[in-house]
Design a protein around this motif. Structure first.
Motif, PDB file in Angstrom:
ATOM      1  N   LEU A   1     141.407  50.281  27.292  1.00 45.57           N
ATOM      2  CA  LEU A   1     140.936  51.659  27.124  1.00 45.57           C
ATOM      3  C   LEU A   1     140.289  51.865  25.763  1.00 45.57           C
ATOM      4  O   LEU A   1     139.200  52.435  25.659  1.00 45.57           O
ATOM      5  CB  LEU A   1     142.104  52.630  27.295  1.00 45.57           C
ATOM      6  N   PHE A   2     140.949  51.392  24.716  1.00 42.98           N
ATOM      7  CA  PHE A   2     140.386  51.530  23.379  1.00 42.98           C
ATOM      8  C   PHE A   2     139.068  50.770  23.262  1.00 42.98           C
ATOM      9  O   PHE A   2     138.135  51.219  22.598  1.00 42.98           O
ATOM     10  CB  PHE A   2     141.375  51.037  22.317  1.00 42.98           C
ATOM     11  N   GLY A   3     139.008  49.603  23.920  1.00 39.37           N
ATOM     12  CA  GLY A   3     137.764  48.832  23.920  1.00 39.37           C
ATOM     13  C   GLY A   3     136.643  49.588  24.610  1.00 39.37           C
ATOM     14  O   GLY A   3     135.512  49.645  24.119  1.00 39.37           O
TER      15      GLY A   3
ATOM     16  N   LEU B   1     145.019  61.537  18.233  1.00 39.56           N
ATOM     17  CA  LEU B   1     145.712  60.256  18.098  1.00 39.56           C
ATOM     18  C   LEU B   1     146.717  60.293  16.951  1.00 39.56           C
ATOM     19  O   LEU B   1     147.807  59.719  17.048  1.00 39.56           O
ATOM     20  CB  LEU B   1     144.697  59.128  17.881  1.00 39.56           C
TER      21      LEU B   1
ATOM     22  N   TRP C   1     149.646  59.700  19.492  1.00 40.92           N
ATOM     23  CA  TRP C   1     149.673  58.238  19.673  1.00 40.92           C
ATOM     24  C   TRP C   1     150.297  57.557  18.465  1.00 40.92           C
ATOM     25  O   TRP C   1     151.169  56.693  18.606  1.00 40.92           O
ATOM     26  CB  TRP C   1     148.257  57.710  19.911  1.00 40.92           C
ATOM     27  N   TYR C   2     149.856  57.947  17.283  1.00 45.04           N
ATOM     28  CA  TYR C   2     150.428  57.367  16.061  1.00 45.04           C
ATOM     29  C   TYR C   2     151.917  57.668  15.977  1.00 45.04           C
ATOM     30  O   TYR C   2     152.734  56.802  15.655  1.00 45.04           O
ATOM     31  CB  TYR C   2     149.701  57.930  14.837  1.00 45.04           C
TER      32      TYR C   2
ATOM     33  N   GLU D   1     145.949  49.831  27.799  1.00 42.98           N
ATOM     34  CA  GLU D   1     145.706  50.675  26.627  1.00 42.98           C
ATOM     35  C   GLU D   1     144.698  50.005  25.692  1.00 42.98           C
ATOM     36  O   GLU D   1     143.830  50.664  25.118  1.00 42.98           O
ATOM     37  CB  GLU D   1     147.029  50.917  25.899  1.00 42.98           C
ATOM     38  N   ILE D   2     144.821  48.681  25.558  1.00 44.24           N
ATOM     39  CA  ILE D   2     143.872  47.924  24.730  1.00 44.24           C
ATOM     40  C   ILE D   2     142.486  47.972  25.366  1.00 44.24           C
ATOM     41  O   ILE D   2     141.481  48.161  24.679  1.00 44.24           O
ATOM     42  CB  ILE D   2     144.347  46.463  24.578  1.00 44.24           C
TER      43      ILE D   2
ATOM     44  N   THR E   1     131.130  52.720  31.068  1.00 42.79           N
ATOM     45  CA  THR E   1     132.244  53.072  30.179  1.00 42.79           C
ATOM     46  C   THR E   1     132.617  54.542  30.347  1.00 42.79           C
ATOM     47  O   THR E   1     133.794  54.908  30.269  1.00 42.79           O
ATOM     48  CB  THR E   1     131.900  52.787  28.704  1.00 42.79           C
TER      49      THR E   1
ATOM     50  N   LEU F   1     136.459  52.828  25.061  1.00 43.15           N
ATOM     51  CA  LEU F   1     136.131  53.996  24.246  1.00 43.15           C
ATOM     52  C   LEU F   1     135.219  53.623  23.095  1.00 43.15           C
ATOM     53  O   LEU F   1     134.227  54.316  22.806  1.00 43.15           O
ATOM     54  CB  LEU F   1     137.417  54.635  23.720  1.00 43.15           C
ATOM     55  N   LEU F   2     135.534  52.506  22.434  1.00 45.81           N
ATOM     56  CA  LEU F   2     134.711  52.051  21.309  1.00 45.81           C
ATOM     57  C   LEU F   2     133.302  51.702  21.769  1.00 45.81           C
ATOM     58  O   LEU F   2     132.315  52.062  21.115  1.00 45.81           O
ATOM     59  CB  LEU F   2     135.372  50.835  20.643  1.00 45.81           C
TER      60      LEU F   2
END
Length: 222
Positions: free
Chosen positions: A68-70, A125, A129-130, A65-66, A21, A72-73
């Protein structure tokens, strides 16, 4: 699936997951930094806005992007698990043994650096991002480039970003070469080169990211 769960919960499995990761996020930083660095073309944000719009509307990139967030988490949760494991193994940290004699301070402080990075990431973010994904404030008149100009007028925000970039640099300084070691890609012939590349990567990425808010704040780019 029991074997997979057992493998991922083993000490080796946790380190491998952290390495995989981590390297995935390292590759993302290259893309992210490359796009953001187009602000230094000083073309009024034209190239940056075109790139940002492409990233926002391309379905493949939105899907990534999804992912990526996965990733990162997973990296955050796995880092927390490794930190807790280390605390259990060493309840009195370096009380007797001088840790500085065997390792750099940042390699012993990955938990702290990771926490600082997480806090910085939340702020980042929220700012961009937001703003660009979950509000209606992004228009042809007020672009993401314009928003960067507004956000980085605050010296407090600039200081937070610079400190976040310094934390990122030290995190990468240890994490880059550590990831290759965890994957077993260490060899007396190649390890020095990996460390040198990792150090150069950490310094360049952190310096470029830190230079952006500073440049906006002091109106070095328009």
């Amino acid at each position: 699936m029991a074997w997979l769960s057992k493998s991922l919960n083993s000490s080796l499995g946790k380190k491998l997951l952290m390495a995989i990761t981590g390297l995935f996020l390292v590759s993302f930083l290259i893309v992210h930094c490359g796009l953001n660095a187009t602000i230094f073309l000083n073309d009024g944000g034209v190239t940056f806005n075109e790139g940002a719009e492409f990233m926002a509307k391309n379905p493949i990139i939105r899907t990534m992007e999804i992912v990526l967030f996965g990733g990162l988490l997973l990296h955050i949760l796995d880092g927390l698990r490794l930190w807790m494991d280390n605390k259990k193994k060493r309840p009195v940290a370096y009380a007797v043994i001088d840790g500085a004699a065997n390792s750099k301070w940042y390699s012993r402080s990955m938990g702290l650096l990771g926490t600082l990075l997480l806090l910085f990431l939340i702020i980042h973010l929220k700012h961009f991002w937001y703003f660009s994904r979950l509000t209606d404030n992004l228009t042809e008149e007020h672009t993401l480039y314009n928003e960067m100009q507004v956000v980085f007028q605050s010296p407090i925000v600039v200081a937070i970003y610079v400190l976040g970039c310094i934390s990122l640099g030290y995190h990468l300084l240890h994490g880059f070469q550590s990831a290759f070691q965890s994957l077993g890609w260490n060899h007396p012939k190649y390890t020095p080169a990996i460390k040198s590349i990792g150090a150069a990567y950490a310094i360049i990425i952190a310096a470029l990211f830190a230079a952006m808010p500073i440049a906006f704040h002091f109106n070095l780019i328009h």
